[in-house]
Design an enzyme around this catalytic site. Structure first.
Site, short mmCIF file in Angstrom:
data_model
loop_
_atom_site.label_atom_id
_atom_site.label_comp_id
_atom_site.label_asym_id
_atom_site.label_seq_id
_atom_site.Cartn_x
_atom_site.Cartn_y
_atom_site.Cartn_z
N TYR A 166 0.84 -1.21 0.00
CA TYR A 166 0.00 0.00 0.00
C TYR A 166 0.87 1.25 0.00
O TYR A 166 0.66 2.16 0.80
CB TYR A 166 -0.99 0.01 1.18
N HIS A 167 1.86 1.26 -0.87
CA HIS A 167 2.66 2.47 -1.02
C HIS A 167 3.36 2.44 -2.39
O HIS A 167 3.38 1.42 -3.07
CB HIS A 167 3.67 2.62 0.12
N ALA A 168 3.93 3.58 -2.73
CA ALA A 168 4.82 3.68 -3.90
C ALA A 168 6.09 4.36 -3.41
O ALA A 168 6.19 4.78 -2.25
CB ALA A 168 4.15 4.50 -5.00
N ARG A 212 2.17 -0.48 -5.03
CA ARG A 212 2.22 -1.93 -4.89
C ARG A 212 1.43 -2.40 -3.68
O ARG A 212 1.43 -1.76 -2.62
CB ARG A 212 3.65 -2.47 -4.83
#
Ligand code: TYD
Length: 134
Positions: A46-48, A93
């Protein structure tokens, strides 16, 4: 966010895979970490990242990765140690469906820096839109 088939060096003793700068990854390796012991029904990620590039491999077990470059999310089933995904910067992702025995190895282009993370999905979409228009 390309899927890469890593070359397997096999002989009668078994198999070996190598990950080597410029041989099969386009960056110099500055960090390796691995995720294991993931509890049932847990999703991660839950981040980029602003700049970080990563090569991600499920060296044991399996999981599903969703990668979104702001155009179209793509699902990758990582279920063999010779399948890798190259995750460039500015890709959102998520990792789901971890098997109990999953060991997810991440080879990274930079050392850990929390300032490189984009954890807010609307900020990610804003950055992507800006990048597409610049
Ligand atoms: P995080 O990147 O949020 O995990 P995931 O994306 O898999 O859900 O990292 C979890 C925690 O571990 C967070 O507190 C930061 C810390 N961490 C480090 O200290 N060094 C590292 O190299 C990484 C990847 C995480």
């Amino acid at each position: 966010m390309d899927a890469i088939d890593l070359n397997v060096i096999s002989d009668d003793r078994g198999s070996l895979i190598t990950i080597e700068k410029y041989l099969n990854i386009p960056f110099a390796i500055r960090r390796i970490y691995y995720i294991f012991g993931t509890k049932e029904d847990v999703s991660r990620g839950y981040h980029a990242h602003r700049d970080l590039q990563q090569l991600i491999i499920c060296v044991a077990g399996s999981c599903r990765m969703t990668l979104d470059d702001g155009v179209k999310p793509v699902n990758h089933i990582l279920d063999r140690p010779n399948k890798a995904v190259l995750v460039r910067n500015l890709v959102w992702r998520e990792m789901h469906d971890f098997s109990e025995d999953c060991v997810l190895m991440v080879v990274a282009s930079e050392v850990y820096d929390e300032r490189d993370y984009i954890r807010d999905h609307s900020e990610f979409l804003r950055l992507i839109r800006n990048a597409q228009h610049s």
